[in-house]
Design a protein around this motif. Structure first.
Motif, PDB file in Angstrom:
ATOM      1  N   VAL A 204     -33.233-109.408 -22.960  1.00 17.30           N
ATOM      2  CA  VAL A 204     -33.306-108.094 -23.629  1.00 17.30           C
ATOM      3  C   VAL A 204     -34.634-107.389 -23.366  1.00 17.30           C
ATOM      4  O   VAL A 204     -34.695-106.154 -23.353  1.00 17.30           O
ATOM      5  CB  VAL A 204     -33.034-108.222 -25.142  1.00 17.30           C
ATOM      6  CG1 VAL A 204     -31.683-108.871 -25.400  1.00 17.30           C
ATOM      7  CG2 VAL A 204     -34.133-108.986 -25.871  1.00 17.30           C
TER       8      VAL A 204
ATOM      9  N   ALA B 218     -34.624-105.027 -20.666  1.00 16.33           N
ATOM     10  CA  ALA B 218     -33.971-103.743 -20.974  1.00 16.33           C
ATOM     11  C   ALA B 218     -34.811-102.945 -21.976  1.00 16.33           C
ATOM     12  O   ALA B 218     -34.340-101.994 -22.593  1.00 16.33           O
ATOM     13  CB  ALA B 218     -32.576-104.002 -21.554  1.00 16.33           C
TER      14      ALA B 218
ATOM     15  N   GLN C 100     -36.127-103.997 -24.865  1.00 16.20           N
ATOM     16  CA  GLN C 100     -35.947-104.344 -26.278  1.00 16.20           C
ATOM     17  C   GLN C 100     -36.961-105.402 -26.703  1.00 16.20           C
ATOM     18  O   GLN C 100     -37.235-106.349 -25.965  1.00 16.20           O
ATOM     19  CB  GLN C 100     -34.528-104.904 -26.508  1.00 16.20           C
ATOM     20  CG  GLN C 100     -33.412-103.872 -26.408  1.00 16.20           C
ATOM     21  CD  GLN C 100     -33.191-103.106 -27.705  1.00 16.20           C
ATOM     22  OE1 GLN C 100     -33.915-103.288 -28.686  1.00 16.20           O
ATOM     23  NE2 GLN C 100     -32.197-102.227 -27.696  1.00 16.20           N
TER      24      GLN C 100
ATOM     25  N   THR D 142     -27.020-110.473 -23.166  1.00 17.30           N
ATOM     26  CA  THR D 142     -26.269-109.543 -22.316  1.00 17.30           C
ATOM     27  C   THR D 142     -25.133-108.882 -23.091  1.00 17.30           C
ATOM     28  O   THR D 142     -24.958-107.658 -23.041  1.00 17.30           O
ATOM     29  CB  THR D 142     -25.691-110.303 -21.102  1.00 17.30           C
ATOM     30  OG1 THR D 142     -26.764-110.924 -20.380  1.00 17.30           O
ATOM     31  CG2 THR D 142     -24.931-109.361 -20.177  1.00 17.30           C
TER      32      THR D 142
ATOM     33  N   LEU E 256     -26.538-106.268 -25.566  1.00 17.34           N
ATOM     34  CA  LEU E 256     -26.971-105.017 -24.914  1.00 17.34           C
ATOM     35  C   LEU E 256     -25.765-104.149 -24.561  1.00 17.34           C
ATOM     36  O   LEU E 256     -25.771-102.929 -24.757  1.00 17.34           O
ATOM     37  CB  LEU E 256     -27.773-105.341 -23.652  1.00 17.34           C
ATOM     38  CG  LEU E 256     -29.155-105.972 -23.853  1.00 17.34           C
ATOM     39  CD1 LEU E 256     -29.740-106.392 -22.510  1.00 17.34           C
ATOM     40  CD2 LEU E 256     -30.097-105.015 -24.592  1.00 17.34           C
TER      41      LEU E 256
ATOM     42  N   GLU F  35     -24.758-100.384 -26.088  1.00 20.25           N
ATOM     43  CA  GLU F  35     -24.457 -99.222 -25.230  1.00 20.25           C
ATOM     44  C   GLU F  35     -23.056 -98.683 -25.502  1.00 20.25           C
ATOM     45  O   GLU F  35     -22.842 -97.485 -25.513  1.00 20.25           O
ATOM     46  CB  GLU F  35     -24.563 -99.624 -23.745  1.00 20.25           C
ATOM     47  CG  GLU F  35     -25.996 -99.732 -23.238  1.00 20.25           C
ATOM     48  CD  GLU F  35     -26.811 -98.476 -23.523  1.00 20.25           C
ATOM     49  OE1 GLU F  35     -27.912 -98.626 -24.057  1.00 20.25           O
ATOM     50  OE2 GLU F  35     -26.333 -97.350 -23.251  1.00 20.25           O
TER      51      GLU F  35
END
Ligand code: RIB
Length: 347
Positions: free
Chosen positions: A93, A96, A98, A308, A311, A315
């Motif tokens: 994460v 990405a 986070q 994964t 995330l 989204e």
């Protein structure tokens, strides 16, 4: 433009001008959202670094209703299994953008709710959660506040959460089959608290293997907490029975370590006097002499998978939920011993 104390804050427009792109491109790079060609990304990142641009997290959070933070709620981070999981989550994460908040519940459902309330109030973007049992109260808190949750390690039949866990039943079945092939017929299982799915599944998988490969053999189950202390206490009780087991299955790493301690305190040889198998391997860097036969969980991969999934759910909350079950791997070492019978062990 000069930057430094007392100078006005660098704006997104100045970054865009320096990189030769539009402000939306800068926003996509900074928020790691949407596609940006690698060369363009590199130009924007260079401009951000050169100007010392810091996006306004609060404004960004208000605009996209995102905090840029997820939470990982486990039962006991001192267990290397959960430490390894946490690393898999964080590696996934953070790439990405986070941050990860961490909490421990010690298998206490009131603690689960306390944490979930705090996380909802903090406005985290999502939660990866290891429930003691079904975790329904905590899940309902998240659900009613629109916070995406991935359930990790334990079972959940809730239709609106992704689940990432390993095949506890299958891993335990393999260990039971190994000990039966080695000729054992008196077994003790050192289990965790009843109602915790990982323990229940391991007890059931192991018992099914004994039914199939050593019909009529004895399996006694002793329950405690997932702790070294309880592993030692339960093993001591088993070894002091009038007719002690010739093989013991500890359903997690802490129980297995406790069992080894109890055997050594009583000069009981493993595997000479009693064979021992466990669930969860210990991190290779912590064990100088790998000794224990285990069913190893893919802890890091479980963390990556859970990160994964979360995330993706952040989204797109409309994605269909999945129950992901990763295989375990049996690692046969000294502690399970050889076969007892005179007949050669089946291949
Ligand atoms: O050692 C940790 C493992 O044992 C996890 O699967 C946890 O659920 C416990 O069962």
């Amino acid at each position: 433009m000069e930057t430094g104390p007392g100078k006005s804050r660098v704006t997104i427009r100045e970054v865009a001008e320096r990189a030769g792109v539009g402000t939306m491109t800068v926003s996509r790079v900074v928020n790691r959202s949407g596609y940006v060609h690698r060369d363009t990304r590199e130009r924007v990142e260079a401009a951000v670094a050169a100007l010392g641009y810091l996006p306004n997290q609060h404004a960004r959070g208000l605009r996209s209703r995102r905090s840029g933070t997820i939470a990982l709620i486990v039962t006991d981070i001192t267990n290397p299994f959960f430490t390894t999981i946490a690393r898999g989550v964080e590696d996934t994460v953070s790439a990405a953008g986070q941050m990860v908040l961490l909490g421990n519940t010690d298998e206490v459902e009131e603690e689960e709710c306390r944490y979930m309330k705090m996380l909802v109030q903090k406005g985290v973007d999502g939660v990866i959660f290891v429930p003691a049992r079904r975790g329904e109260a905590a899940l309902e808190l998240a659900r009613s506040n629109g916070v995406p949750v991935v359930v990790l390690d334990r079972r959940s039949d809730a239709p609106d959460v992704d689940v990432v866990r390993c095949d506890s039943w299958g891993g335990a079945f393999e260990l039971g089959r190994l000990l039966c092939h080695n000729g054992h017929r008196r077994f003790t299982v050192l289990a965790g608290p009843t109602g915790i799915s990982t323990s229940d599944d391991r007890v059931e998988g192991f018992s099914r293997a004994v039914e199939e490969f050593s019909p009529g053999a004895r399996v006694s189950v002793r329950h405690g907490r997932f702790s070294v202390r309880d592993g030692s206490e339960l093993m001591g009780q088993a070894l002091e029975e009038a007719n002690p087991p010739t093989a013991v299955f500890a359903v997690n790493n802490f129980l297995a370590i406790g069992a080894l301690t109890a055997a050594r305190e009583r000069q009981v040889r493993v595997p000479g006097d009693v064979a021992l198998v466990g669930f969860d391997d210990l991190p290779a860097q912590l064990v100088t002499f790998p000794f224990l036969t285990v069913s190893a969980q893919p802890a890091y991969a479980m963390g990556v998978e859970a990160g994964t999934r979360l995330l993706r759910r952040i989204e797109d909350p409309s994605l269909p939920c999945e129950k992901i079950i990763l295989p375990t791997q049996m690692v046969v070492r000294e502690s399970s011993g050889g076969w007892l019978g005179s007949t050669p062990s089946p291949s």
